[in-house]
Scaffold this active site. Structure first.
Site, PDB file in Angstrom:
ATOM      1  CD  GLN A  98      -1.295  -0.007   3.697  1.00 13.16           C
ATOM      2  OE1 GLN A  98      -1.613  -1.111   4.114  1.00 13.16           O
ATOM      3  NE2 GLN A  98      -1.777   1.105   4.231  1.00 13.16           N
TER       4      GLN A  98
ATOM      5  CB  CYS B 227      -4.906  -1.106   5.643  1.00 16.66           C
ATOM      6  SG  CYS B 227      -5.976  -0.299   6.851  1.00 16.66           S
TER       7      CYS B 227
ATOM      8  CG  HIS C 159      -3.142  -2.894   9.415  1.00 16.43           C
ATOM      9  ND1 HIS C 159      -3.091  -2.029   8.337  1.00 16.43           N
ATOM     10  CD2 HIS C 159      -2.436  -4.004   9.031  1.00 16.43           C
ATOM     11  CE1 HIS C 159      -2.390  -2.601   7.363  1.00 16.43           C
ATOM     12  NE2 HIS C 159      -1.992  -3.788   7.754  1.00 16.43           N
TER      13      HIS C 159
ATOM     14  CG  ASN D 293       0.063  -6.593   6.455  1.00 16.42           C
ATOM     15  OD1 ASN D 293      -0.697  -5.687   6.084  1.00 16.42           O
ATOM     16  ND2 ASN D 293       0.767  -6.525   7.571  1.00 16.42           N
TER      17      ASN D 293
END
Ligand SMILES: *[C@@H]1O[C@H](CO)[C@@H](O)[C@H](O)[C@H]1NC(C)=O
Ligand SMILES: *[C@@H]1O[C@H](CO)[C@@H](O)[C@H](O)[C@H]1NC(C)=O
Ligand SMILES: *[C@@H]1O[C@H](CO)[C@@H](O)[C@H](O)[C@H]1NC(C)=O
Length: 343
Positions: free
Chosen positions: A145, A151, A286, A307
């Site tokens: 990102q 996120c 997150h 992630n």
């Protein structure tokens, strides 16, 4: 006596091995070694600093992270390892400010879901011991990102891509940037959450591809996406019953699931491998996607999360985090706000 013995020994080694050994010995001094690691790290990550003052400041932060990593790894009683990665010259505060970006609506902030919901996976009984949607070909390569707090867009896109592959058989690469620019209920690089993004995709009649609307890691104005450019769509989304890893398991057995969690610790930032069970609370900072689960040979259960911090973080971009940790909200609050798209 001890001092002179050590002096004689090193003199001896120097005579026998030549001058490179003297360099090798000075390298083992803590400060020299930290400087060397910093220079090596700068090279690996292509970092440049404006001036020597900034470089000095970054070095101090780097050393703090390095010490933290080494102490944790040397403690010998952890199920996970920490390591240097692309974020090793950032403080926890800086890191959170630019690389996360979950912002739950006030009504959900640090509370479980409150609205009534339906849960289509409630009666799922075929729950295997382990599942890995990455191995099944339902998950794209790890993304990054960058310095944009979105996120939420990566978490949303990951689970929409996966449900498309599961239902239709082809795995599209979808546009995070379209969500960043166009989801009016969210705040682009300044935060958002996944359910609002699912709503947008439904109301927009779908979403276009990464190639058609590529990621720029910055806020932009919403480009009109022609109906002919839509490559995937969803019909709805649901929330998994909150604070219940058993229900979450049923959902993940059927498809990858978007989750919120607390990524605010120094351990999370420097996670490198193993089953994470480090310090974290339930400060929802997150968003990621759960893409599988399983257990190790010694019986430790874990979730596999994908992630959006590139491949230098964690196990090539993934984390295994302890499952059934013994608190209803799950480790780092991962069971508090799970949701998934329906197709
Ligand atoms: C590991 O050991 C250190 C002290 O050696 C202790 O402070 C820490 O709580 C222990 N951690 C775990 C997970 O047992
Ligand atoms: C699950 O089973 C119960 C009991 O048979 C039923 O009432 C419920 O509608 C089912 N839920 C779903 C989502 O199919
Ligand atoms: C966008 O994607 C669609 C479907 O993949 C394609 O037909 C179209 O040419 C693309 N448009 C642009 C502007 O790239």
């Amino acid at each position: 006596m001890a001092l002179s013995f050590a002096g004689n020994l090193s003199l001896c080694l120097g005579l026998m091995l030549g001058s490179w050994a003297v360099h090798a010995m000075s390298r083992t001094l803590p400060e020299a070694s930290a400087e060397q690691k910093f220079e090596q790290w700068i090279g690996e990550h292509g970092r440049t600093y404006a001036d020597s003052e900034e470089k000095g400041n970054r070095f101090e932060i780097f050393v703090d992270n390095l010490r933290f990593i080494e102490d944790s790894n040397h403690a010998g009683n952890r199920t996970f390892k920490l390591g240097l990665n692309a974020f090793s010259d950032l403080t926890v505060e800086e890191f959170l400010a630019i690389h996360t970006g979950l912002s739950l609506p006030p009504v959900h902030r640090n509370h479980p879901w409150t609205m009534p919901f339906s849960f289509m996976h409630a009666n799922v009984t075929d729950v295997p011991d382990s599942i890995d949607w990455v191995e099944k070909g339902a998950v794209n390569a790890i993304k990054d990102q960058g310095q944009c707090g979105c996120c939420w867009a990566f978490s949303t896109i990951a689970t929409v891509e996966s449900i498309t592959q599961i239902k239709i058989g082809n795995l599209p690469e979808l546009s995070e940037q379209q969500l960043v620019d166009c989801t009016s209920g969210n705040n682009g690089c300044n935060g958002g959450w996944m359910d609002t993004a699912f709503e947008y995709i439904i109301q927009n009649g779908g979403i276009t591809s990464e190639t058609n609307y590529s990621y720029r890691a910055t806020d932009g104005t919403c480009n009109t996406v022609a109906a002919s450019s839509i490559v995937a769509t969803i019909t709805g989304y649901e929330d998994v019953p909150t604070n219940n890893e058993g229900e979450l398991l049923k959902a993940v057995a059927m498809q990858p699931v978007s989750i919120a969690l607390d990524a605010s610790g120094q351990e999370f930032q420097s996670y490198s491998s193993g089953i994470f069970n480090g310090n974290c609370g339930t400060l929802m900072t997150h968003a990621v996607a759960i893409v599988g689960y399983g257990s190790t040979e010694d019986g430790t259960k874990y979730w596999k999360i994908r992630n959006s911090w590139g491949e230098t973080w964690g196990e090539a971009g993934y984390m295994r985090i302890q499952r059934d940790f013994g608190q209803p909200e799950g480790l780092c609050g991962l069971a508090m706000h799970p949701s998934y798209p329906i197709m």
